[in-house]
Design a protein around this motif. Structure first.
Motif, mmCIF file in Angstrom:
data_model
loop_
_atom_site.group_PDB
_atom_site.id
_atom_site.type_symbol
_atom_site.label_atom_id
_atom_site.label_comp_id
_atom_site.label_asym_id
_atom_site.label_seq_id
_atom_site.Cartn_x
_atom_site.Cartn_y
_atom_site.Cartn_z
ATOM 1 N N GLY A 1 0.932 -1.421 -0.001
ATOM 2 C CA GLY A 1 0.239 -0.140 -0.381
ATOM 3 C C GLY A 1 0.643 1.600 0.152
ATOM 4 N N ALA A 2 1.379 1.485 1.275
ATOM 5 C CA ALA A 2 2.779 2.263 1.495
ATOM 6 C C ALA A 2 3.834 2.815 -0.300
ATOM 7 N N ILE A 3 4.070 1.590 -0.651
ATOM 8 C CA ILE A 3 4.833 2.133 -1.760
ATOM 9 C C ILE A 3 3.826 2.574 -3.056
ATOM 10 N N LEU A 4 2.585 1.447 -3.948
ATOM 11 C CA LEU A 4 2.036 1.961 -4.537
ATOM 12 C C LEU A 4 0.636 2.870 -4.764
ATOM 13 N N ARG A 5 0.109 3.510 -2.976
ATOM 14 C CA ARG A 5 -0.362 4.656 -3.189
ATOM 15 C C ARG A 5 0.790 6.072 -2.867
ATOM 16 N N ASN A 6 1.765 5.630 -1.654
ATOM 17 C CA ASN A 6 2.103 6.776 -1.770
ATOM 18 C C ASN A 6 4.117 6.987 -2.495
ATOM 19 N N LYS A 7 3.840 6.392 -2.846
ATOM 20 C CA LYS A 7 5.426 6.111 -4.435
ATOM 21 C C LYS A 7 6.449 6.229 -3.251
ATOM 22 N N GLU A 8 6.682 4.531 -2.003
ATOM 23 C CA GLU A 8 6.979 5.744 -1.190
ATOM 24 C C GLU A 8 8.407 4.168 -1.810
ATOM 25 N N TYR A 9 8.898 4.368 -2.788
ATOM 26 C CA TYR A 9 10.133 3.432 -3.472
ATOM 27 C C TYR A 9 11.235 3.282 -2.966
ATOM 28 N N ASN B 1 11.702 -7.164 -4.575
ATOM 29 C CA ASN B 1 10.421 -7.063 -4.076
ATOM 30 C C ASN B 1 9.718 -6.478 -4.991
ATOM 31 N N LEU B 2 9.705 -6.516 -6.453
ATOM 32 C CA LEU B 2 9.194 -6.059 -7.691
ATOM 33 C C LEU B 2 8.364 -7.345 -8.031
ATOM 34 N N PHE B 3 8.707 -8.022 -7.754
ATOM 35 C CA PHE B 3 8.129 -9.597 -8.335
ATOM 36 C C PHE B 3 7.408 -10.038 -7.076
ATOM 37 N N LYS C 1 0.074 -6.819 -5.573
ATOM 38 C CA LYS C 1 -0.748 -5.203 -5.491
ATOM 39 C C LYS C 1 -1.981 -5.316 -5.191
ATOM 40 N N HIS C 2 -2.938 -6.250 -5.343
ATOM 41 C CA HIS C 2 -4.085 -6.418 -5.142
ATOM 42 C C HIS C 2 -4.119 -6.089 -2.808
ATOM 43 N N GLN C 3 -3.254 -6.214 -2.675
ATOM 44 C CA GLN C 3 -3.314 -6.828 -1.220
ATOM 45 C C GLN C 3 -2.374 -5.142 -0.548
ATOM 46 N N ALA C 4 -3.098 -4.644 -0.155
ATOM 47 C CA ALA C 4 -2.317 -3.381 0.265
ATOM 48 C C ALA C 4 -1.974 -3.804 1.694
ATOM 49 N N TRP C 5 -2.023 -4.627 2.436
ATOM 50 C CA TRP C 5 -1.931 -5.158 3.672
ATOM 51 C C TRP C 5 -0.044 -5.519 3.977
ATOM 52 N N TYR D 1 5.485 -20.007 -15.369
ATOM 53 C CA TYR D 1 3.601 -20.381 -16.609
ATOM 54 C C TYR D 1 2.500 -19.875 -15.682
ATOM 55 N N VAL D 2 2.288 -20.011 -14.241
ATOM 56 C CA VAL D 2 1.509 -20.228 -13.508
ATOM 57 C C VAL D 2 1.362 -18.832 -12.663
ATOM 58 N N VAL D 3 2.338 -18.028 -12.955
ATOM 59 C CA VAL D 3 1.549 -16.906 -12.588
ATOM 60 C C VAL D 3 1.762 -15.433 -14.041
ATOM 61 N N PHE D 4 2.444 -16.136 -15.364
ATOM 62 C CA PHE D 4 2.320 -15.193 -16.098
ATOM 63 C C PHE D 4 1.117 -16.031 -17.335
ATOM 64 N N VAL D 5 1.577 -17.213 -17.843
ATOM 65 C CA VAL D 5 -0.011 -17.118 -18.717
ATOM 66 C C VAL D 5 -0.849 -18.114 -18.177
ATOM 67 N N GLN D 6 -0.787 -18.104 -17.205
ATOM 68 C CA GLN D 6 -2.540 -18.547 -16.245
ATOM 69 C C GLN D 6 -2.836 -17.601 -15.487
ATOM 70 N N LYS D 7 -2.176 -16.625 -15.306
ATOM 71 C CA LYS D 7 -2.245 -15.432 -14.272
ATOM 72 C C LYS D 7 -2.892 -16.056 -12.896
ATOM 73 N N LYS D 8 -2.745 -17.074 -12.305
ATOM 74 C CA LYS D 8 -3.622 -17.604 -11.164
ATOM 75 C C LYS D 8 -3.348 -17.042 -9.715
ATOM 76 N N ILE D 9 -1.941 -15.765 -9.998
ATOM 77 C CA ILE D 9 -1.963 -15.565 -8.875
ATOM 78 C C ILE D 9 -2.120 -14.232 -8.849
ATOM 79 N N ASN D 10 -2.971 -13.222 -7.845
ATOM 80 C CA ASN D 10 -3.269 -11.712 -8.664
ATOM 81 C C ASN D 10 -4.479 -11.248 -8.083
#
Length: 218
Positions: A34-42, A93-95, A101-105, A209-218
């Motif tokens: 949440g702090a990184i995406l909302r507040n841009k605390e990179y 950390n980027l991964f 990215k949908h779990q701000a906590w 394959y699971v993450v980028f093709v099937q997109k099961k984690i997001n």
């Protein structure tokens, strides 16, 4: 022992201790979606690598860095070591940021991404090196250890347990960076060790394959 390695170990120990004594500082610089995406605390993408949960967490990471860092320094020099270490922390950390990215906590701390990158850069150069665990006198070939490490981390990430507080995504992202860095900078060595590296990377390919093709984690 190269001074760069000692400086990183000392800085991590000092900053971790300071964070334990100052909870507001700990909260301000840990990895938090949440702090990184909302507040841009990179800055948290890097600063989280200097914080640890407790002395055991810190000592385990710094011991691993101490033992395998010299191998990376030998092959890639101080600049290569810095690129691998901090590149692995950031990519790990980027991964995590991409996956959660949908779990701000979601929060994480530790140098494990960078340490994993150093460890797997070393294994990438010497995939048959012996790796020892505490109280186990028999060395495990690096590529076998790597396969097991990746397989366990991928399984734990895809099937998380409620009491598992390990940042597997950061570990995997960091380890992948270290391994890819080695392959790109030492293609002749990678070609000679293609079988070992291929076996080790199988769980990573499945995860991709699971993450980028099937997109099961997001």
């Amino acid at each position: 022992m190269n001074s760069i390695l000692l400086i990183i170990i000392a800085a991590t120990a000092i900053f971790s201790y300071y964070g334990w004594q100052n909870p507001p500082i700990f909260e301000k610089y840990k990895f938090n979606v949440g702090a990184i995406l909302r507040n841009k605390e990179y800055v948290r993408l890097v600063s989280a690598g200097f914080l640890h949960a407790d002395p055991t967490h810190l000592i385990f990471n710094m011991l691993t860095l101490y033992f395998f860092g010299p191998v990376v320094l030998q092959f890639f020099g101080p600049l290569g070591f810095i690129v691998v270490y901090f590149g692995s922390i950031i990519l790990g950390n980027l991964f995590s940021l991409y996956l959660y990215k949908h779990q701000a906590w979601y929060s994480a701390i530790g140098a494990s991404g960078g340490v994993s990158g150093i460890l797997f850069a070393a294994i990438g150069m010497i995939p048959t090196m012996s790796i020892y665990f505490f109280f186990i006198p028999i060395g495990i070939p690096g590529f076998i250890f790597g396969f097991g490490y990746f397989a366990y981390s991928v399984y734990s990430m895809l099937k998380p347990r409620a009491n598992d507080n390990i940042g597997h995504a950061a570990h995997l992202g960091g380890a992948a960076f270290g391994l890819v860095y080695t392959i790109l900078l030492q293609p002749e060595s990678a070609q000679e060790n293609i079988l070992f590296l291929g076996i080790m990377a199988l769980p990573l390919l499945y995860l991709a394959y699971v993450v980028f093709v099937q997109k099961k984690i997001n």
